[in-house]
Motif scaffolding. Sequence first.
Motif, mmCIF file in Angstrom:
data_model
loop_
_atom_site.group_PDB
_atom_site.id
_atom_site.type_symbol
_atom_site.label_atom_id
_atom_site.label_comp_id
_atom_site.label_asym_id
_atom_site.label_seq_id
_atom_site.Cartn_x
_atom_site.Cartn_y
_atom_site.Cartn_z
ATOM 1 N N ILE A 27 0.871 -1.178 0.000
ATOM 2 C CA ILE A 27 0.000 0.000 0.000
ATOM 3 C C ILE A 27 0.903 1.221 0.000
ATOM 4 N N THR A 28 0.799 2.035 -1.046
ATOM 5 C CA THR A 28 1.677 3.178 -1.227
ATOM 6 C C THR A 28 1.281 4.334 -0.316
ATOM 7 N N THR A 29 2.112 5.355 -0.290
ATOM 8 C CA THR A 29 1.820 6.543 0.517
ATOM 9 C C THR A 29 0.575 7.269 0.005
ATOM 10 N N GLU A 30 0.149 6.971 -1.243
ATOM 11 C CA GLU A 30 -1.077 7.563 -1.782
ATOM 12 C C GLU A 30 -2.286 6.664 -1.573
ATOM 13 N N GLY A 31 -2.074 5.510 -0.910
ATOM 14 C CA GLY A 31 -3.178 4.607 -0.642
ATOM 15 C C GLY A 31 -3.499 3.645 -1.771
ATOM 16 N N LYS A 32 -2.600 3.507 -2.730
ATOM 17 C CA LYS A 32 -2.814 2.580 -3.840
ATOM 18 C C LYS A 32 -2.201 1.219 -3.522
ATOM 19 N N ILE A 33 -2.787 0.169 -4.064
ATOM 20 C CA ILE A 33 -2.264 -1.182 -3.877
ATOM 21 C C ILE A 33 -1.448 -1.573 -5.105
#
Length: 285
Positions: A27-33
């Motif tokens: 899970i990235t810092t932008e909330g993407k998987i």
Amino acid sequence: MKTNKEKLVKISVCGEITHPKTNAPRITTEGKIKFLPGTGGITYNVQLGDKACGFVADHVEPGVSIANSDSRSNDGLNILASVGNEAKVITGDAKGEKGYVTGKHGGIEHVLVYFPQETLEKLNIGDKIQIKAWGTGLEIEGCPDIKVYNTDPELLEKMNIKVLDDQTLEVPVVTKIPAHLMGSGIGAITSHRGDYDIMTADKEAYERAKIGDLRFGDIVLLEDCDNSYGRGYLKGAVSIGVIVHSDCVITGHGPGVTTLLTCQKPKIKGVIDPKANIGYYLGIL
């Protein structure tokens, strides 16, 4: 610069080339998987001297990653191996080929090794790599406040370090990293192994510290960072480290730094040099 290298023990340690570990999902810092290549294995197109930021990957390790399945043996490998140590393939199609230790990656507890491209093509997962471990206990004469970790004595001598009259070291570095950017790995109980990460989520700080320009093998200065007995913040402390793994998509992580020098007092000064990279010192780049 004089050291106690003649008193240090040079001892064999060994590890096997690891199978890549899955880092999915991240899970990235932008909330993407995202599903991305990560630690372990043989990375054919990620090598010492390449940029540490920008790969479609997470914590990718340049060159070859080695470890031992037995935890005590792996402790010995990770603690005793030093950056710049000679490594040799002792099994498989590339038997006899030589390279160098380029870093240690904490958490996954891997030792990272450089081999030339032609050697990488011959290597297989499971091949054994033996290292002439030399450097644990290294000290610089006349500089009692400065601790040396994870550094081959001959590499230290090639780093163009100057010892000043006030027992201060002048060390070439590619950039200086403020303490507030140091993340994952803070609080580790020792700096004799592993690394800790430069955080990359703040774009302004990222650009100001020139993190995007960092390359595997670059020498960096960490401001107000004490790595004497673990890793933490201390006003006035200075640490010197080497970039060992790539940037990462998860919060609190980024390019990894293995400690080479540290001092609780401001007795290490950094001099900016774009060629302050172990690849040049070892004759690879």
